[in-house]
Design a protein around this motif. Structure first.
Motif, short mmCIF file in Angstrom:
data_model
loop_
_atom_site.label_atom_id
_atom_site.label_comp_id
_atom_site.label_asym_id
_atom_site.label_seq_id
_atom_site.Cartn_x
_atom_site.Cartn_y
_atom_site.Cartn_z
N ILE A 24 7.77 9.41 1.75
CA ILE A 24 8.11 10.82 1.60
C ILE A 24 8.06 11.24 0.14
CG2 ILE A 24 9.91 12.55 2.00
CD1 ILE A 24 10.90 10.89 4.30
N LYS A 25 8.45 10.33 -0.74
CA LYS A 25 8.42 10.58 -2.18
C LYS A 25 8.05 9.28 -2.88
CE LYS A 25 11.58 11.37 -6.05
NZ LYS A 25 12.99 11.62 -6.45
N ASN A 26 7.19 9.38 -3.88
CA ASN A 26 6.77 8.18 -4.62
C ASN A 26 6.31 8.60 -6.01
OD1 ASN A 26 5.98 5.68 -5.47
ND2 ASN A 26 4.58 5.28 -3.78
N ARG A 27 7.08 8.23 -7.03
CA ARG A 27 6.72 8.56 -8.40
C ARG A 27 5.64 7.66 -8.96
NH1 ARG A 27 12.98 9.26 -10.50
NH2 ARG A 27 13.32 11.36 -9.65
N PHE A 28 5.33 6.58 -8.28
CA PHE A 28 4.35 5.61 -8.79
C PHE A 28 3.17 5.44 -7.86
CE2 PHE A 28 8.65 4.20 -10.11
CZ PHE A 28 8.53 4.42 -11.46
N GLY A 29 2.99 6.34 -6.92
CA GLY A 29 1.87 6.21 -6.00
C GLY A 29 1.72 7.43 -5.13
N SER A 30 0.84 7.33 -4.16
CA SER A 30 0.54 8.44 -3.27
C SER A 30 1.52 8.47 -2.10
CB SER A 30 -0.89 8.31 -2.74
OG SER A 30 -1.15 9.28 -1.75
N GLN A 62 8.68 -2.53 -11.74
CA GLN A 62 9.86 -3.05 -12.42
C GLN A 62 10.79 -1.90 -12.82
OE1 GLN A 62 10.75 -6.11 -12.94
NE2 GLN A 62 8.95 -7.41 -12.83
N GLY A 63 12.09 -2.06 -12.55
CA GLY A 63 13.06 -1.05 -12.92
C GLY A 63 13.08 0.17 -12.02
N SER A 64 12.42 0.12 -10.87
CA SER A 64 12.39 1.26 -9.97
C SER A 64 13.52 1.17 -8.95
CB SER A 64 11.04 1.34 -9.24
OG SER A 64 10.83 0.18 -8.44
N LEU A 65 13.86 2.32 -8.40
CA LEU A 65 14.90 2.42 -7.36
C LEU A 65 14.24 3.01 -6.12
CD1 LEU A 65 17.90 2.10 -6.66
CD2 LEU A 65 18.26 4.43 -7.48
N VAL A 66 14.18 2.20 -5.06
CA VAL A 66 13.48 2.57 -3.83
C VAL A 66 14.49 2.70 -2.70
CG1 VAL A 66 11.71 1.90 -2.16
CG2 VAL A 66 11.38 1.42 -4.59
N LEU A 67 14.40 3.78 -1.95
CA LEU A 67 15.29 4.03 -0.82
C LEU A 67 14.48 3.94 0.47
CD1 LEU A 67 17.99 5.01 0.44
CD2 LEU A 67 17.20 7.35 0.03
N ILE A 68 14.92 3.08 1.39
CA ILE A 68 14.29 2.93 2.70
C ILE A 68 15.27 3.46 3.75
CG2 ILE A 68 13.33 1.34 4.40
CD1 ILE A 68 12.51 -0.49 2.18
N GLY A 69 14.86 4.52 4.45
CA GLY A 69 15.73 5.14 5.44
C GLY A 69 15.16 5.02 6.84
N ARG A 90 0.83 -1.21 0.00
CA ARG A 90 0.00 0.00 0.00
C ARG A 90 0.86 1.26 0.00
NH1 ARG A 90 -2.59 -0.99 4.12
NH2 ARG A 90 -1.57 0.37 5.63
N VAL A 91 1.94 1.27 0.78
CA VAL A 91 2.82 2.44 0.82
C VAL A 91 3.52 2.64 -0.51
CG1 VAL A 91 4.84 3.44 1.94
CG2 VAL A 91 3.13 2.25 3.31
N LEU A 92 3.88 1.53 -1.18
CA LEU A 92 4.53 1.63 -2.49
C LEU A 92 3.57 2.02 -3.60
CD1 LEU A 92 6.91 -1.48 -2.42
CD2 LEU A 92 7.58 0.92 -2.35
N GLY A 93 2.27 1.93 -3.35
CA GLY A 93 1.29 2.28 -4.36
C GLY A 93 0.73 1.07 -5.09
#
Length: 304
Positions: A251-257, A89-96, A81-84
């Protein structure tokens, strides 16, 4: 023969300066410039005129086919849900998150539950034995999850070429370094160069990559601010180490809310998804009572 050049880089925004300055003209922060050593190869260099054949060509918007991005089910309702809706595929996700908050536990228990996917887990902080002990404690096992302890970016690409994984995990980005730079791992230049290289790999190979990163004392991702700009999604794992509950926010998501939250409960056998947050807030039964109002508050104690 290689020549060494010293340059000062802002650790907040990545702006360079030939000399040290107190206030960064780009972001306005004070005392953020650190010295980096850059080696340049001397000798004639072939200069491209830009007239050679290119891999892509400009196209109009009408020629672009708009469709939903294919996503990978993470088998975690909160994370999906958090990822949208899943990992693109081909995405770069940062978990801090803060050290010890549970970032590695969250990622490890998630990838061990994904079936029929070859996953490469690159650990730069823990040994393979430590990861094995954690996996046994989580009670999950996956024969398709490959573990490698490596901090060299060039060697990581060799492992990726040999294994051809469907998903790559790098824990953490502050421990990875490339041979083209002389600075130490975790420096501004190393984090910026390694992240940009990993981004190119993810987009060209359509292989999703999850980066784990630490945060500094101000609460932001450690390293240059450009790290948060180049990734597709930034997820913050928050919580108090003295309490059992954790919150995963986007905080930032190009593929979701960015308005979604994921709630977990830290237990001995890993993180448990909290699908109904009301069970944590409403521990008493107030049915049949009138004049009862429910509110949430944070109690803080301080010395004055």
């Amino acid at each position: 023969m290689a020549k060494e050049k010293s340059v000062y880089v802002c650790s907040n925004c990545g702006q360079e300066s030939p000399k040290w300055i107190g206030k960064c003209p780009g972001c306005g922060e004070w005392n953020t410039y650190v010295e980096e050593i850059i080696r340049k190869e001397s000798g004639p260099k072939k200069v491209s005129t830009g007239m050679e054949s290119v891999k892509t060509r400009p196209i109009t918007l009408n020629e672009i086919e708009a469709a939903d991005e294919p996503r990978i089910d993470m088998y975690d309702e909160e994370l999906n849900r958090v990822l949208g809706g899943g990992l693109v595929q081909g995405s770069l996700v940062l978990i801090g998150g803060e050290p010890g908050i549970g970032k590695s536990t969250l990622v490890l228990q998630t990838v061990l539950r994904i079936p029929e996917k070859r996953i490469l887990y690159v650990s730069g902080e823990e040994s393979a034995r430590q990861l094995k002990l954690r996996a046994d404690r989580l009670g999950s096992a996956s024969g398709e999850c490959l573990i490698v302890c490596e901090t060299s970016l060039e060697q990581i690409y060799v492992h990726i070429k040999n294994t051809r994984p469907d998903l790559v995990i790098i824990d953490s980005i502050q421990t990875i370094s490339t041979e083209i730079l002389e600075s130490s791992p975790g420096s501004v230049a190393q984090v910026r160069e390694c992240s940009a290289s990993i981004l190119r790999f993810a987009k060209e190979s359509h292989t999703p990559v999850i980066l784990i990163g630490h945060i500094n004392k101000e609460g932001s991702i450690a390293g240059p601010k450009v790290l948060e700009h180049i990734v597709d999604a930034v997820l913050q794992f928050e919580g108090d180490q003295h309490y059992m509950y954790r919150i995963l926010r986007s905080i930032k998501n190009r593929f979701g809310s960015t308005a979604e939250l994921g709630i977990y409960e830290m237990r001995q056998d890993g993180l448990r998804q909290v699908n109904n947050p009301s069970e944590l807030l409403l521990s008493q039964d107030h049915e049949g009572m009138s004049g009862v109002a429910i509110a949430s508050a944070i109690e803080a104690l301080g010395l004055f």
